[in-house]
Scaffold this motif. Sequence first.
Motif, mmCIF file in Angstrom:
data_model
loop_
_atom_site.group_PDB
_atom_site.id
_atom_site.type_symbol
_atom_site.label_atom_id
_atom_site.label_comp_id
_atom_site.label_asym_id
_atom_site.label_seq_id
_atom_site.Cartn_x
_atom_site.Cartn_y
_atom_site.Cartn_z
ATOM 1 N N GLY A 158 0.824 -1.205 0.000
ATOM 2 C CA GLY A 158 0.000 0.000 0.000
ATOM 3 C C GLY A 158 0.851 1.245 0.000
ATOM 4 N N ASN A 159 0.222 2.390 -0.077
ATOM 5 C CA ASN A 159 0.948 3.650 -0.024
ATOM 6 C C ASN A 159 -0.014 4.760 0.378
ATOM 7 O OD1 ASN A 159 0.115 5.141 -2.755
ATOM 8 N ND2 ASN A 159 0.453 2.979 -3.231
ATOM 9 N N TYR A 160 0.543 5.915 0.700
ATOM 10 C CA TYR A 160 -0.235 7.035 1.224
ATOM 11 C C TYR A 160 -0.576 7.983 0.090
ATOM 12 C CZ TYR A 160 -1.289 10.948 4.455
ATOM 13 O OH TYR A 160 -1.887 11.973 5.146
ATOM 14 N N ILE A 161 -1.866 8.159 -0.169
ATOM 15 C CA ILE A 161 -2.311 8.928 -1.333
ATOM 16 C C ILE A 161 -1.818 10.363 -1.280
ATOM 17 C CG2 ILE A 161 -4.528 9.702 -0.388
ATOM 18 C CD1 ILE A 161 -4.073 8.260 -3.910
ATOM 19 N N ASN A 162 -1.685 10.942 -0.087
ATOM 20 C CA ASN A 162 -1.257 12.338 0.028
ATOM 21 C C ASN A 162 0.214 12.543 -0.323
ATOM 22 O OD1 ASN A 162 -3.753 13.296 0.778
ATOM 23 N ND2 ASN A 162 -3.329 13.264 2.969
ATOM 24 N N LYS A 184 -18.100 5.955 -6.353
ATOM 25 C CA LYS A 184 -17.817 7.056 -7.276
ATOM 26 C C LYS A 184 -18.876 7.111 -8.381
ATOM 27 C CE LYS A 184 -15.004 9.993 -9.667
ATOM 28 N NZ LYS A 184 -14.581 11.341 -9.235
ATOM 29 N N ALA A 185 -19.271 5.958 -8.896
ATOM 30 C CA ALA A 185 -20.271 5.919 -9.975
ATOM 31 C C ALA A 185 -21.624 6.435 -9.511
ATOM 32 C CB ALA A 185 -20.399 4.495 -10.513
ATOM 33 N N ARG A 186 -21.946 6.255 -8.226
ATOM 34 C CA ARG A 186 -23.225 6.739 -7.715
ATOM 35 C C ARG A 186 -23.237 8.245 -7.509
ATOM 36 N NH1 ARG A 186 -23.155 1.756 -4.957
ATOM 37 N NH2 ARG A 186 -22.310 2.595 -3.005
ATOM 38 N N TYR A 187 -22.114 8.806 -7.064
ATOM 39 C CA TYR A 187 -22.093 10.220 -6.698
ATOM 40 C C TYR A 187 -21.415 11.114 -7.737
ATOM 41 C CZ TYR A 187 -23.854 8.861 -2.153
ATOM 42 O OH TYR A 187 -24.643 8.364 -1.136
ATOM 43 N N ASP A 188 -20.617 10.535 -8.618
ATOM 44 C CA ASP A 188 -19.950 11.328 -9.655
ATOM 45 C C ASP A 188 -19.775 10.482 -10.913
ATOM 46 O OD1 ASP A 188 -18.586 13.249 -11.077
ATOM 47 O OD2 ASP A 188 -16.702 13.053 -9.963
ATOM 48 N N PRO A 189 -20.881 10.080 -11.553
ATOM 49 C CA PRO A 189 -20.799 9.160 -12.694
ATOM 50 C C PRO A 189 -20.072 9.744 -13.892
ATOM 51 C CG PRO A 189 -23.035 10.016 -12.450
ATOM 52 C CD PRO A 189 -22.282 10.428 -11.220
ATOM 53 N N GLU A 190 -20.071 11.079 -14.036
ATOM 54 C CA GLU A 190 -19.403 11.712 -15.173
ATOM 55 C C GLU A 190 -17.961 12.101 -14.855
ATOM 56 O OE1 GLU A 190 -20.861 11.727 -18.071
ATOM 57 O OE2 GLU A 190 -22.607 10.798 -17.124
ATOM 58 N N ASN A 191 -17.484 11.751 -13.681
ATOM 59 C CA ASN A 191 -16.109 12.056 -13.263
ATOM 60 C C ASN A 191 -15.814 13.561 -13.333
ATOM 61 O OD1 ASN A 191 -13.666 11.309 -12.166
ATOM 62 N ND2 ASN A 191 -12.770 10.569 -14.091
ATOM 63 N N VAL A 192 -16.744 14.344 -12.789
ATOM 64 C CA VAL A 192 -16.533 15.794 -12.710
ATOM 65 C C VAL A 192 -15.295 16.094 -11.879
ATOM 66 C CG1 VAL A 192 -17.500 17.953 -11.794
ATOM 67 C CG2 VAL A 192 -18.969 16.338 -13.032
ATOM 68 N N PHE A 193 -15.132 15.368 -10.772
ATOM 69 C CA PHE A 193 -13.987 15.590 -9.887
ATOM 70 C C PHE A 193 -12.870 14.633 -10.291
ATOM 71 C CE2 PHE A 193 -17.731 16.874 -7.392
ATOM 72 C CZ PHE A 193 -17.397 18.210 -7.212
ATOM 73 N N ARG A 194 -12.079 15.057 -11.269
ATOM 74 C CA ARG A 194 -11.026 14.222 -11.829
ATOM 75 C C ARG A 194 -9.656 14.879 -11.784
ATOM 76 N NH1 ARG A 194 -14.203 16.435 -15.772
ATOM 77 N NH2 ARG A 194 -13.194 17.456 -17.559
ATOM 78 N N SER A 195 -9.574 16.122 -11.346
ATOM 79 C CA SER A 195 -8.274 16.784 -11.239
ATOM 80 C C SER A 195 -7.696 16.478 -9.864
ATOM 81 C CB SER A 195 -8.422 18.295 -11.437
ATOM 82 O OG SER A 195 -7.157 18.925 -11.418
ATOM 83 N N ASN A 196 -7.288 15.212 -9.682
ATOM 84 C CA ASN A 196 -6.833 14.718 -8.389
ATOM 85 C C ASN A 196 -6.132 13.391 -8.631
ATOM 86 O OD1 ASN A 196 -9.017 12.861 -8.809
ATOM 87 N ND2 ASN A 196 -10.427 14.311 -7.861
ATOM 88 N N ARG A 197 -5.901 12.632 -7.579
ATOM 89 C CA ARG A 197 -5.442 11.252 -7.769
ATOM 90 C C ARG A 197 -6.693 10.465 -8.127
ATOM 91 N NH1 ARG A 197 -1.149 12.705 -9.100
ATOM 92 N NH2 ARG A 197 -0.569 10.507 -9.250
#
Length: 477
Positions: free
Chosen positions: A412-416, A442-455
Amino acid sequence: MSDEDIDAFAQQLRGSVLAPEDEGFEDATRLWNGLVEKSPALVVQPTGTADVVAAVDFARERNLLVSVRGGGHNIAGTAIADGGLTIDMSRLRGVVVDPEARTATAQSGCLLGDIDRETQLHGLATPLGFVSETGIAGLTLGGGFGYLTRRFGWTVDNLDSVEIVTADGAVLRASRDRHPDLFWAVRGAGANLGVVTSFTYRLHEVGPTVYGGLIAWPFDRADEVTAAYQRLTAEAPRELTVFLLLRRAPAAPFVPPEWHGKHICAMAVCYSGDPADADEALAPIRALGEPIIDLLKAQPYTQIQSYLDATQPKGNHYYWKTEFASELSDDLISTMERLTLDCPIPGAQVVVAHIGGALNDRDADDGVVGNRDATFVIGAAGMWEPDEVEGAVFRQWVRDAWTEFRPYSTGGNYINFQTMDEDEARVQATYGANFDRLREVKARYDPENVFRSNRNVRPSLPGEDAAGDAAGHSEHA
């Protein structure tokens, strides 16, 4: 976006909309890691949740990259959506402490120091990081660890609830009882699920005075110091946290001038238990004797929390590679000592953070953060001035050191701590067995991947194997 679109958008807000030519834009987009060069098309500075909703709706309707800037302290620079819309939460820094309920509710623009300052008025604290200028939002949403983690677990283990604006513009309160699937995912998934506008944490009796600080010895005693550290971390009470730092001594006021630039073995120490037991807890450290730096003493917890601030100045170039480990073998310690002496980066350090304890007591699926088998964070952390020309050489040394650390990893690893050049396979490894369920949430709350500028964690698609083709898609797919 036309000027008319932007003007109409601005009229919906109480806060500000900044374009690159506007005063304040540079400050709003300046990141802690000067190695990251990004610039959004627009910055929104909300004064409340309604402004956040308007910003999310505006970005979604135009398919804009959208990012959230809390403290801007993430090493990968995920706070900035290059060419998109950045929601700068820096105006939202309120903290409300309920000492009887032992909770603190903080707006997402707060820095760690904001919460520590308010909670310590009541002798209370929650596990946060160890640099006071870090934003609480990024730290918490990535899991979060610090000097109190051994006692109380990941930061998200101490999270009671969040207010979050999801991709459809809805404002939800998520907790174990309300939207529990969303709350499960928020606890470790970064900004993948929405814009968190406030966090409510559980607090614990800590401080206002604890015992700790920095102590260091010459590197020619490395074998002795690291052996003592191995024994200490195997036996230490959970009230004692000690990080090991192998590096060149900085030219800091507390370092004797004759040691500037020379290799040292240092420990960053925090003992938060009964003051009457401090001497016994720290006896293995004191037994080493003859330190060249000794700042260990009883002092405010807020001071311990800010001790390392000066070692990570804003604007320098930072490049890290880390892993979780379950133990410190002799081979791993020997590798760390050798890499320290071979390191060409004057401001680099090889780091061991002891985090084992309370986080290991919980089930592996208690929050998507997972990694319940982690006892240590190990890694190579490079730092250099922006005008140093050997950046490529420095980054290669960090990558090579990381390659040598990986055989000792839990997997594993630390996402931050993930840098800007790590792929989705690395993100998937972060969540391990929790990854498939995370993609479903993610598919239930953001199916279009609006929040994608991240890991980014892509939503699972109908008929697709939940794991998908993790390595075959870019962060901005």
